[in-house]
Design a protein around this motif. Structure first.
Motif, PDB file in Angstrom:
ATOM      1  N   GLY A 246       0.829  -1.212   0.000  1.00 58.34           N
ATOM      2  CA  GLY A 246       0.000   0.000   0.000  1.00 58.34           C
ATOM      3  C   GLY A 246       0.856   1.252   0.000  1.00 58.34           C
TER       4      GLY A 246
ATOM      5  N   VAL B  18       2.035   1.861  -3.414  1.00 61.50           N
ATOM      6  CA  VAL B  18       0.963   2.442  -4.231  1.00 61.50           C
ATOM      7  C   VAL B  18       0.832   3.928  -3.927  1.00 61.50           C
ATOM      8  CG1 VAL B  18      -1.496   2.376  -4.787  1.00 61.50           C
ATOM      9  CG2 VAL B  18      -0.271   0.249  -4.328  1.00 61.50           C
ATOM     10  N   ARG B  19       0.939   4.273  -2.637  1.00 58.75           N
ATOM     11  CA  ARG B  19       0.840   5.687  -2.258  1.00 58.75           C
ATOM     12  C   ARG B  19       1.955   6.495  -2.937  1.00 58.75           C
ATOM     13  NH1 ARG B  19      -2.116   4.411   1.995  1.00 58.75           N
ATOM     14  NH2 ARG B  19      -0.577   2.958   2.817  1.00 58.75           N
TER      15      ARG B  19
ATOM     16  N   GLY C 143       1.424   5.606  -7.206  1.00 55.77           N
ATOM     17  CA  GLY C 143       0.110   5.522  -7.843  1.00 55.77           C
ATOM     18  C   GLY C 143      -0.157   6.675  -8.800  1.00 55.77           C
ATOM     19  N   SER C 144       0.176   7.871  -8.365  1.00 52.13           N
ATOM     20  CA  SER C 144      -0.106   9.035  -9.215  1.00 52.13           C
ATOM     21  C   SER C 144       0.698   8.971 -10.509  1.00 52.13           C
ATOM     22  CB  SER C 144       0.215  10.326  -8.461  1.00 52.13           C
ATOM     23  OG  SER C 144      -0.629  10.457  -7.341  1.00 52.13           O
TER      24      SER C 144
ATOM     25  N   ARG D  12      -0.920   6.392 -12.814  1.00 55.58           N
ATOM     26  CA  ARG D  12      -2.200   6.903 -13.342  1.00 55.58           C
ATOM     27  C   ARG D  12      -1.950   7.986 -14.387  1.00 55.58           C
ATOM     28  NH1 ARG D  12      -4.847   8.667  -7.862  1.00 55.58           N
ATOM     29  NH2 ARG D  12      -6.750   9.054  -9.033  1.00 55.58           N
TER      30      ARG D  12
ATOM     31  N   GLN E 185      -5.085   0.513 -11.285  1.00 55.21           N
ATOM     32  CA  GLN E 185      -5.469  -0.373 -10.182  1.00 55.21           C
ATOM     33  C   GLN E 185      -5.180  -1.833 -10.536  1.00 55.21           C
ATOM     34  OE1 GLN E 185      -9.010   0.832  -8.067  1.00 55.21           O
ATOM     35  NE2 GLN E 185      -9.731  -1.252  -8.026  1.00 55.21           N
TER      36      GLN E 185
ATOM     37  N   PHE F  56      -1.438  -2.476 -10.481  1.00 54.06           N
ATOM     38  CA  PHE F  56      -0.870  -2.641  -9.141  1.00 54.06           C
ATOM     39  C   PHE F  56      -1.242  -4.009  -8.558  1.00 54.06           C
ATOM     40  CE2 PHE F  56      -0.154   2.005  -8.953  1.00 54.06           C
ATOM     41  CZ  PHE F  56       1.142   1.983  -8.475  1.00 54.06           C
ATOM     42  N   LEU F  57      -2.468  -4.441  -8.809  1.00 49.99           N
ATOM     43  CA  LEU F  57      -2.866  -5.760  -8.305  1.00 49.99           C
ATOM     44  C   LEU F  57      -2.034  -6.855  -8.980  1.00 49.99           C
ATOM     45  CD1 LEU F  57      -6.740  -5.268  -8.175  1.00 49.99           C
ATOM     46  CD2 LEU F  57      -5.173  -5.402  -6.239  1.00 49.99           C
TER      47      LEU F  57
ATOM     48  N   ASP G 157      -6.341  12.530  -4.701  1.00 52.81           N
ATOM     49  CA  ASP G 157      -6.953  11.317  -4.152  1.00 52.81           C
ATOM     50  C   ASP G 157      -5.956  10.153  -4.116  1.00 52.81           C
ATOM     51  OD1 ASP G 157      -6.750  11.005  -6.856  1.00 52.81           O
ATOM     52  OD2 ASP G 157      -8.673   9.985  -7.089  1.00 52.81           O
ATOM     53  N   ALA G 158      -4.668  10.478  -4.053  1.00 59.15           N
ATOM     54  CA  ALA G 158      -3.644   9.413  -4.063  1.00 59.15           C
ATOM     55  C   ALA G 158      -3.821   8.463  -2.876  1.00 59.15           C
ATOM     56  CB  ALA G 158      -2.253  10.033  -4.041  1.00 59.15           C
ATOM     57  N   GLN G 159      -4.138   9.045  -1.717  1.00 55.77           N
ATOM     58  CA  GLN G 159      -4.323   8.218  -0.518  1.00 55.77           C
ATOM     59  C   GLN G 159      -5.536   7.298  -0.681  1.00 55.77           C
ATOM     60  OE1 GLN G 159      -2.433   7.996   2.146  1.00 55.77           O
ATOM     61  NE2 GLN G 159      -3.771   6.739   3.413  1.00 55.77           N
TER      62      GLN G 159
ATOM     63  N   PHE H  67      -6.833   6.273  -3.439  1.00 60.61           N
ATOM     64  CA  PHE H  67      -6.504   5.271  -4.467  1.00 60.61           C
ATOM     65  C   PHE H  67      -5.729   4.109  -3.841  1.00 60.61           C
ATOM     66  CE2 PHE H  67      -3.546   3.685  -7.751  1.00 60.61           C
ATOM     67  CZ  PHE H  67      -4.453   3.291  -8.711  1.00 60.61           C
ATOM     68  N   ALA H  68      -4.740   4.450  -3.015  1.00 60.08           N
ATOM     69  CA  ALA H  68      -3.934   3.399  -2.364  1.00 60.08           C
ATOM     70  C   ALA H  68      -4.806   2.559  -1.431  1.00 60.08           C
ATOM     71  CB  ALA H  68      -2.788   4.045  -1.596  1.00 60.08           C
TER      72      ALA H  68
ATOM     73  N   ARG I 219      -7.940   2.006  -1.690  1.00 59.76           N
ATOM     74  CA  ARG I 219      -8.831   1.159  -2.500  1.00 59.76           C
ATOM     75  C   ARG I 219      -8.087  -0.128  -2.909  1.00 59.76           C
ATOM     76  NH1 ARG I 219     -10.710   5.304  -5.504  1.00 59.76           N
ATOM     77  NH2 ARG I 219      -9.509   4.860  -7.371  1.00 59.76           N
ATOM     78  N   ILE I 220      -6.853   0.026  -3.294  1.00 66.74           N
ATOM     79  CA  ILE I 220      -6.078  -1.156  -3.699  1.00 66.74           C
ATOM     80  C   ILE I 220      -5.801  -2.060  -2.494  1.00 66.74           C
ATOM     81  CG2 ILE I 220      -3.796  -1.876  -4.523  1.00 66.74           C
ATOM     82  CD1 ILE I 220      -3.956   0.367  -6.546  1.00 66.74           C
TER      83      ILE I 220
END
Lengths: 193, 124
Positions: free
Chosen positions: A29, A32-33, A36-37, A40, A58, A61-62, B22-24, B26-27, B29-30
Motif C-alpha cells: 500500500g 501504491v501511495r 500511484g499518481s 495513473r 489499479q 498494481f494488483l 486522491d492518491a491516498q 486510491f492506495a 482502495r487497492i
C-alpha cells in the motif's frame, strides 16, 4: 495514515517490495501511495480518460502484487509497474479494438498539430495532445514506460519501423510544441538536472 | 538542443507526475482489494482443507479403522507376551494386505491430496 503504515514510509522501495513479497499488504500500500499518481498519469498521457486510467492503474498494481517476487530491484519499482500498466492499457485497447482504429486514424493525421503556446513553461500533457493517438502511445511507451522501440512494437503489434516513425514524428511535434522561442530552459527548472 | 538531451528531458518530464489529490484514497482502495482477495483465498484454502479432511475422515470411519487399531493393540499386547507366540507384524500385514488396507491408504491419500491442493492454492 495509521501507525502501522508509518513504519513503511521511511523504507526504501526495494525493502517494501521484499515485505510485500512476504505477504505484507500494508507495505505494498505504501508503494501504491508513492507511485500511484505516476502510473495513473502515465496511462492518462497514453490517451486514457481519467476513470479508465485509474482502472488500468489499479489492475496493474494488483498484477504487480501478484508478481512481486519477479521484481529483482534491477530497475525502479515505478518503472516496473509502469511497464505492466502500459501493457495492460494496450491489451485493453486491443480488446476493445480501439488500437486498430488508432492506427487507421494515424495515417496522414496532422490535424492534431497545434502551435506552441510558448508561455515558457513545459506542459507535457498539452504537448501530448498535439500528437496523433498512435504517436502518443508510442512516445508514452518509450519515454514514459521505458520500453525500447522493439518492446513497444511487440506490445503494439506494429512493425518496428512503424513504431520508430511514430516516435520520430511525435518527438518532432513535441519539440516544436515544447521548445520556447528564445531557447531558454524549457521547464523553468535547472537546465542539466 | 541535441536529440539526446531532448529525449532525456522528455523522460524526466514523464517521470515528474504531481501527486493526485486522491492518491491516498486510491492506495486504500487497492489495499482493500488486496485484503478482499486474501480473505477469499484463506476461505478457499480452509474450505479445501476441510473438504479433504472430511473425505479422508469419512473413509477412515467407513472402513472401521478403530477396529483395526484395536486389533493392532491386541497384537502389541501379544508381542509383549512373547515373540515366539505372537506375530503382530504378520497380523498387521494381513490386515493391510486385504481390502481394508487399500481403503485406508486411499483415505490417507485423499487427506494428503487435500493438503497438497491447499498448498498449491496458497502458492497461486
Amino acid at each position: 495514515m495509521s501507525g502501522s503504515n508509518t513504519i513503511f514510509t521511511r523504507q526504501h522501495d526495494v525493502d517494501l517490495c521484499r515485505l510485500a513479497a512476504n505477504g505484507e499488504r500494508r507495505a505494498f500500500g505504501e508503494l501504491v501511495r508513492r507511485h500511484g499518481s505516476g502510473v495513473r498519469q502515465l496511462i492518462r498521457r497514453m490517451g486514457a480518460q481519467a476513470s479508465e486510467a485509474d482502472d488500468v492503474a489499479q489492475d496493474a498494481f494488483l498484477a504487480a502484487f501478484e508478481r512481486i517476487t519477479e521484481f529483482r530491484g534491477e530497475g525502479t519499482f515505478a518503472g516496473w509497474v509502469k511497464r505492466i500498466a502500459a501493457r495492460q492499457y494496450l491489451r485493453r485497447l486491443q480488446r476493445d479494438k480501439r488500437l486498430a482504429a488508432y492506427a487507421q486514424d494515424a495515417v496522414g493525421d496532422e490535424s492534431h498539430g497545434g502551435s506552441a503556446e510558448a508561455d515558457g513553461r513545459i506542459d507535457l500533457d498539452e504537448g501530448l495532445k498535439t500528437l496523433s493517438p498512435t504517436e502518443r502511445l508510442c512516445v508514452s511507451m518509450c519515454y514514459g514506460a521505458g520500453l525500447s522501440h522493439a518492446e513497444a512494437a511487440d506490445a503494439l503489434n506494429l512493425p518496428l519501423g512503424t513504431v520508430k516513425s511514430h516516435v520520430k514524428r511525435g518527438l518532432e511535434k513535441l519539440r516544436t510544441r515544447l521548445a520556447p522561442p528564445d531557447g531558454v530552459a524549457l521547464d523553468g527548472r535547472r537546465e542539466n538536472g | 538542443m541535441a536529440e539526446f538531451d531532448f529525449e532525456r528531458r522528455l523522460e524526466r518530464l514523464f517521470s515528474e507526475a504531481p501527486d493526485f489529490a486522491d492518491a491516498q484514497a486510491f492506495a486504500e482502495r487497492i489495499e482493500r482489494r488486496l485484503d478482499r482477495g486474501w480473505t477469499a483465498r484463506r476461505w478457499l484454502i480452509g474450505a479445501a482443507g476441510l473438504a479433504g479432511g472430511l473425505i479422508g475422515a469419512s473413509q477412515l470411519m467407513l472402513f472401521n479403522v478403530f477396529q483395526r487399531v484395536e486389533s493392532a493393540e491386541q497384537s502389541a499386547r501379544a508381542l509383549s507376551l512373547g515373540l515366539a507366540r505372537a506375530t503382530p507384524s504378520s497380523d498387521m500385514l494381513s490386515v493391510l494386505s486385504g481390502g481394508y488396507g487399500a481403503w485406508i491408504a486411499g483415505g490417507l491419500a485423499v487427506v494428503a491430496m487435500g493438503f497438497a491442493v491447499s498448498r498449491v492454492i496458497e502458492e497461486i
